[in-house]
Design a protein around this motif. Structure first.
Motif, PDB file in Angstrom:
ATOM      1  N   ASP A 180       0.843  -1.367  -0.052  1.00 38.46           N
ATOM      2  CA  ASP A 180       0.057  -0.005  -0.039  1.00 38.46           C
ATOM      3  C   ASP A 180       0.767   1.305   0.035  1.00 38.46           C
ATOM      4  OD1 ASP A 180      -2.310  -1.465  -0.322  1.00 38.46           O
ATOM      5  OD2 ASP A 180      -2.625  -1.277   1.911  1.00 38.46           O
ATOM      6  N   GLN A 181       2.009   1.516   0.741  1.00 40.81           N
ATOM      7  CA  GLN A 181       2.930   2.441   0.520  1.00 40.81           C
ATOM      8  C   GLN A 181       3.288   2.684  -0.713  1.00 40.81           C
ATOM      9  OE1 GLN A 181       5.519   3.769   3.812  1.00 40.81           O
ATOM     10  NE2 GLN A 181       4.947   2.079   5.085  1.00 40.81           N
ATOM     11  N   VAL A 182       3.636   1.609  -1.519  1.00 32.43           N
ATOM     12  CA  VAL A 182       4.468   1.682  -3.023  1.00 32.43           C
ATOM     13  C   VAL A 182       3.309   2.096  -3.666  1.00 32.43           C
ATOM     14  CG1 VAL A 182       5.511   0.645  -4.756  1.00 32.43           C
ATOM     15  CG2 VAL A 182       6.098   0.052  -2.353  1.00 32.43           C
ATOM     16  N   ARG A 183       2.117   1.483  -3.718  1.00 32.03           N
ATOM     17  CA  ARG A 183       0.802   2.059  -4.515  1.00 32.03           C
ATOM     18  C   ARG A 183       0.600   3.567  -4.087  1.00 32.03           C
ATOM     19  NH1 ARG A 183      -4.090  -0.335  -2.219  1.00 32.03           N
ATOM     20  NH2 ARG A 183      -4.768   0.875  -3.888  1.00 32.03           N
ATOM     21  N   ALA A 184       0.926   4.052  -3.065  1.00 35.33           N
ATOM     22  CA  ALA A 184       0.809   5.393  -2.894  1.00 35.33           C
ATOM     23  C   ALA A 184       1.933   6.314  -3.576  1.00 35.33           C
ATOM     24  CB  ALA A 184       1.035   5.893  -1.443  1.00 35.33           C
ATOM     25  N   LEU A 185       2.973   5.662  -3.723  1.00 35.61           N
ATOM     26  CA  LEU A 185       4.139   6.348  -4.465  1.00 35.61           C
ATOM     27  C   LEU A 185       3.861   6.434  -6.097  1.00 35.61           C
ATOM     28  CD1 LEU A 185       7.632   4.716  -3.510  1.00 35.61           C
ATOM     29  CD2 LEU A 185       6.483   6.980  -2.693  1.00 35.61           C
ATOM     30  N   ALA A 186       2.864   5.523  -6.487  1.00 30.09           N
ATOM     31  CA  ALA A 186       2.148   5.643  -7.945  1.00 30.09           C
ATOM     32  C   ALA A 186       1.330   6.689  -8.011  1.00 30.09           C
ATOM     33  CB  ALA A 186       1.782   4.296  -8.475  1.00 30.09           C
ATOM     34  N   ASP A 187       0.300   6.632  -6.761  1.00 30.22           N
ATOM     35  CA  ASP A 187      -0.837   7.454  -6.838  1.00 30.22           C
ATOM     36  C   ASP A 187      -0.373   9.086  -6.936  1.00 30.22           C
ATOM     37  OD1 ASP A 187      -2.391   5.378  -6.994  1.00 30.22           O
ATOM     38  OD2 ASP A 187      -3.002   5.299  -4.725  1.00 30.22           O
ATOM     39  N   VAL A 188       0.773   9.373  -6.169  1.00 32.37           N
ATOM     40  CA  VAL A 188       1.256  10.776  -6.297  1.00 32.37           C
ATOM     41  C   VAL A 188       1.311  11.446  -7.378  1.00 32.37           C
ATOM     42  CG1 VAL A 188       1.739  10.815  -3.934  1.00 32.37           C
ATOM     43  CG2 VAL A 188       3.637  10.418  -5.571  1.00 32.37           C
ATOM     44  N   ILE A 189       1.741  10.426  -8.425  1.00 31.47           N
ATOM     45  CA  ILE A 189       2.046  10.943  -9.998  1.00 31.47           C
ATOM     46  C   ILE A 189       0.738  11.142 -10.568  1.00 31.47           C
ATOM     47  CG2 ILE A 189       3.453  10.582 -12.114  1.00 31.47           C
ATOM     48  CD1 ILE A 189       5.502   9.219 -10.324  1.00 31.47           C
ATOM     49  N   PRO A 190       0.487  12.384 -10.983  1.00 28.06           N
ATOM     50  CA  PRO A 190      -0.974  12.417 -11.573  1.00 28.06           C
ATOM     51  C   PRO A 190      -1.159  11.521 -12.925  1.00 28.06           C
ATOM     52  CG  PRO A 190       0.024  14.796 -11.305  1.00 28.06           C
ATOM     53  CD  PRO A 190       1.044  13.556 -10.924  1.00 28.06           C
ATOM     54  N   GLY A 191      -2.090  10.908 -13.094  1.00 27.54           N
ATOM     55  CA  GLY A 191      -2.510   9.988 -14.092  1.00 27.54           C
ATOM     56  C   GLY A 191      -1.948   8.595 -13.934  1.00 27.54           C
ATOM     57  N   MET A 192      -1.192   8.418 -12.804  1.00 28.67           N
ATOM     58  CA  MET A 192      -0.781   7.156 -12.508  1.00 28.67           C
ATOM     59  C   MET A 192      -1.461   6.556 -11.370  1.00 28.67           C
ATOM     60  SD  MET A 192       3.351   6.293 -11.754  1.00 28.67           S
ATOM     61  CE  MET A 192       3.914   7.001 -13.356  1.00 28.67           C
TER      62      MET A 192
END
Lengths: 237, 237
Positions: A180-192
């Motif tokens: 979940d922490q790594v998913r959040a690293l994707a979520d902070v990039i717009p579109g990703m």
């Protein structure tokens, strides 16, 4: 919910380290994370190159020159809370074996795609453990190894005129909190979007799929990635 | 352009055979192809079951009861121009070995995903040749073997209230004309696009990715598939 979707309002943010942060994939992700407001440390074999890349990256992201740090890979591993491994497959094992101690207890994100190339194009290399990520887990028994960010186009990441980086990042691992922490690293990039993609033992085919995306890129002259259909955005957040 | 995008106006259409056409994946694709106007032959171990499935399928597609044919797998292989292999992995090799003659010279489309399941969920089986499709090519040296349709949800295909089946079908093979004909088989289903995905040697990870999509389905309670980003529709057509 992501632990840091709004980034700024969330209190102490994890420091994201990027081993191989002067290469195109690592540098592109570092740029986007810095632009999203995350503290980033660029790692490289050569600390001087890392510092230079960090300064350039901060400038491109519109940040103060000292906001992004650069150091050697060992220093990067020691300083960061979450560490992306973005080195060529050739140097992957040697580097990780040397960083077992500073990476202990940390989330290590492996995005390496072990591919060979011949006259017929790319093909996946055979890895005894099944994948680069499983090899990393074997080399780093005290770390929380996650596989993610395999299909993100370095060209798209580097081009800040592309606001929305349209792709889903499959995030694989056996430690749900780390996933979940790594998913959040994707979520902070717009579109990703970060999408759970299975246990670490299913990372091999995700890494190898990069060979297919290269085939797509060559045939259609594009920078292809993937989206997962059937998800509502709220589910993947 | 697809060889038969408009279907009706294109003159003689290829007869599409579906080995294992009474199973969910084969039946769902047969339904959509019949609904799109393609002549379809359902194959099954038991000719009686195939005929029954063919009648039901024609009725569901709003066609005359005799428009879709059903016969045993050998008869299906003999009658069809393009043959989809949609049988369980367990019976894959035995069936194909028995059909080498009727499949000679034809396009054979392998959509089989060789997966194992244990208490931790699905995982890819190791195939000596690298993939089910490469195994098929080894067993059928006189056929034009293509890998495709691995990630299409049988549940979505069977539900005709879903007009647009939103997914991209990666089509892999070393025979470009055959690849293009199979891409067209994806293009005739609304919402679906056939996208070249590389040479047959890169089929293993596409088959294995089904394990990841099952993980997505379980976590997000959905029927996930994939889209390839970075393609304009006209490029994939």
């Amino acid at each position: 919910m992501s632990p840091y979707p709004g980034v700024v309002a969330q209190g102490p943010l994890p420091i994201v380290g990027v081993l191989g942060g002067t290469g195109p994939q690592g540098n592109g992700l570092a740029l986007r994370w810095a632009a999203a407001g995350l503290p980033v440390v660029i790692g490289s074999r050569d600390a001087g190159r890392a510092m230079k890349a960090a300064g350039e990256l901060a400038q491109r992201a519109g940040l103060g020159a000292d906001v992004v740090a650069g150091t050697d890979n060992a220093g990067c591993a020691a300083r960061a809370d979450i560490v992306l491994v973005a080195v060529p497959w050739d140097g992957h094992d040697r580097l990780l074996a040397s960083l077992r101690e500073p990476l202990a207890g940390k989330i290590v994100v492996d995005c390496v795609n072990p591919l060979g190339f011949d006259e017929r194009g790319p093909y996946p290399l055979e890895i005894a453990e099944g994948s680069a990520a499983q090899r990393a887990a074997a080399l780093l028994p005290d770390s929380r190894v996650i596989a993610a960010f395999h299909h993100v186009s370095a060209v798209m990441l580097a081009d800040l005129s592309i606001i929305q980086v349209e792709c889903d990042v499959l995030v694989l691992g056996d430690d749900r909190a780390a996933v979940d922490q790594v998913r959040a690293l994707a979520d902070v990039i717009p579109g990703m979007r970060g999408v759970y993609g299975g246990r670490l033992r299913n990372a091999g085919q995700v890494e190898a799929l990069t060979a297919n995306l290269i085939a797509v890129n060559r045939r259609y002259r594009t920078h292809a990635s993937i989206r997962i259909t059937g998800l509502r955005t709220s589910e993947a957040d």
